[in-house]
Enzyme design. Structure first.
Site, PDB file in Angstrom:
ATOM      1  N   SER A 138     -15.252 -26.690  50.726  1.00 57.72           N
ATOM      2  CA  SER A 138     -15.178 -26.262  52.118  1.00 57.72           C
ATOM      3  C   SER A 138     -15.816 -24.883  52.237  1.00 57.72           C
ATOM      4  CB  SER A 138     -13.722 -26.180  52.583  1.00 57.72           C
ATOM      5  OG  SER A 138     -13.619 -25.583  53.863  1.00 57.72           O
ATOM      6  N   TYR A 151      -4.397 -24.304  51.428  1.00 55.00           N
ATOM      7  CA  TYR A 151      -5.580 -25.175  51.486  1.00 55.00           C
ATOM      8  C   TYR A 151      -6.829 -24.399  51.090  1.00 55.00           C
ATOM      9  CZ  TYR A 151      -9.442 -27.895  53.418  1.00 55.00           C
ATOM     10  OH  TYR A 151     -10.637 -28.573  53.581  1.00 55.00           O
TER      11      TYR A 151
END
Length: 252
Positions: A138, A151
């Site tokens: 990400s 996360y």
């Protein structure tokens, strides 16, 4: 990586980026196997796209990963591409006590899941004429979002692992690539149609072009400035990014 002539296994392949990649690779004539926890959805996708096979997998469970890996090697001996895509993105608040069970679930899924899956298949991949391991990390691996601290940390750790594994596999026929998505309009958090999110189709199109190269990292052009994290200036960059999110919250 080569975009055709592959046998590809994709974790988290029943929705979002995973399904988008599955359909794109399938359209190019590759053999595609997707994994997910929902048997009915796997069957539905296989019926809609003949040639895409589905296998049940709980990526957070080491024993289930071992079971699926054994079956994959037996059932698909030409398997040569692993796409570690499965992930979850719960919200948290690091200014308060973070629930341990939630943190463990994120790390088991986003970090240990890909490590375990790759570990089960890496020796098989070495035996193929040409293989590729892909990690879906990400942009938050480089610039964390404070509302999803665990996360973001899991993706940063996975990026680090990919760097190490790429070096250790340097003398083999296995290459390691990393996808670093921006905010893509999927149901990872909640599909909202927010105009700040990149449309999934556009993301898949640009990402497929990048995967067709030998680039180690594949990211869309819109996140280049965030990927070029400015060294000691990252603290201000992260602060400004998160202040923007605080002022313009993501719908949940």
């Amino acid at each position: 990586m080569q975009l055709t002539g592959n046998t590809i296994f994709i974790t988290g392949g029943t929705s979002g980026i995973g399904l988008g990649l599955a359909k794109a690779f399938h359209a190019l004539g590759n053999k595609v196997i997707i994994a997910g926890r929902r048997k009915a959805l796997l069957r539905q996708i296989s019926a809609e796209y003949p040639g895409i096979d589905g296998v049940e997998l709980d990526i957070s469970e080491a024993a289930d990963i071992a079971r699926v890996a054994k079956d994959l090697i037996s059932d698909y001996p030409t398997l040569n591409v692993l796409i570690n895509n499965a992930g979850i993105m719960p919200f948290d608040d690091a200014s308060t006590p973070v629930e341990d069970a939630a943190s463990r679930s994120i790390l088991d899924t986003n970090l240990l899941g890909p490590i375990r899956m790759t570990s089960e298949l890496v020796e098989h991949l070495k035996g193929q004429p040409r293989s590729t391991i892909i990690y879906n990390t990400s942009v938050l691996a480089y610039v964390p979002i404070a509302t999803n601290a665990v996360y973001s940390a899991s993706k940063a750790a996975l990026h680090s692992y990919a760097l190490s594994q790429r070096f250790m596999l340097r003398a083999t026929n296995v290459t390691v690539q990393e996808i670093a998505p921006p905010w893509v309009d999927t149901d990872l958090v909640k599909k909202s149609g927010d105009p700040r999110a990149m449309p999934l189709d556009a993301f898949i199109e640009e990402t497929m072009r990048g995967l067709g190269t030998e680039e180690h990292e594949v990211f869309v052009e819109s996140i280049r400035a965030m990927r070029d994290n400015p060294g000691l200036g990252e603290h201000q960059l992260v602060h400004d990014f998160n202040q923007y999110i605080a002022d313009n919250p993501i719908p949940v």
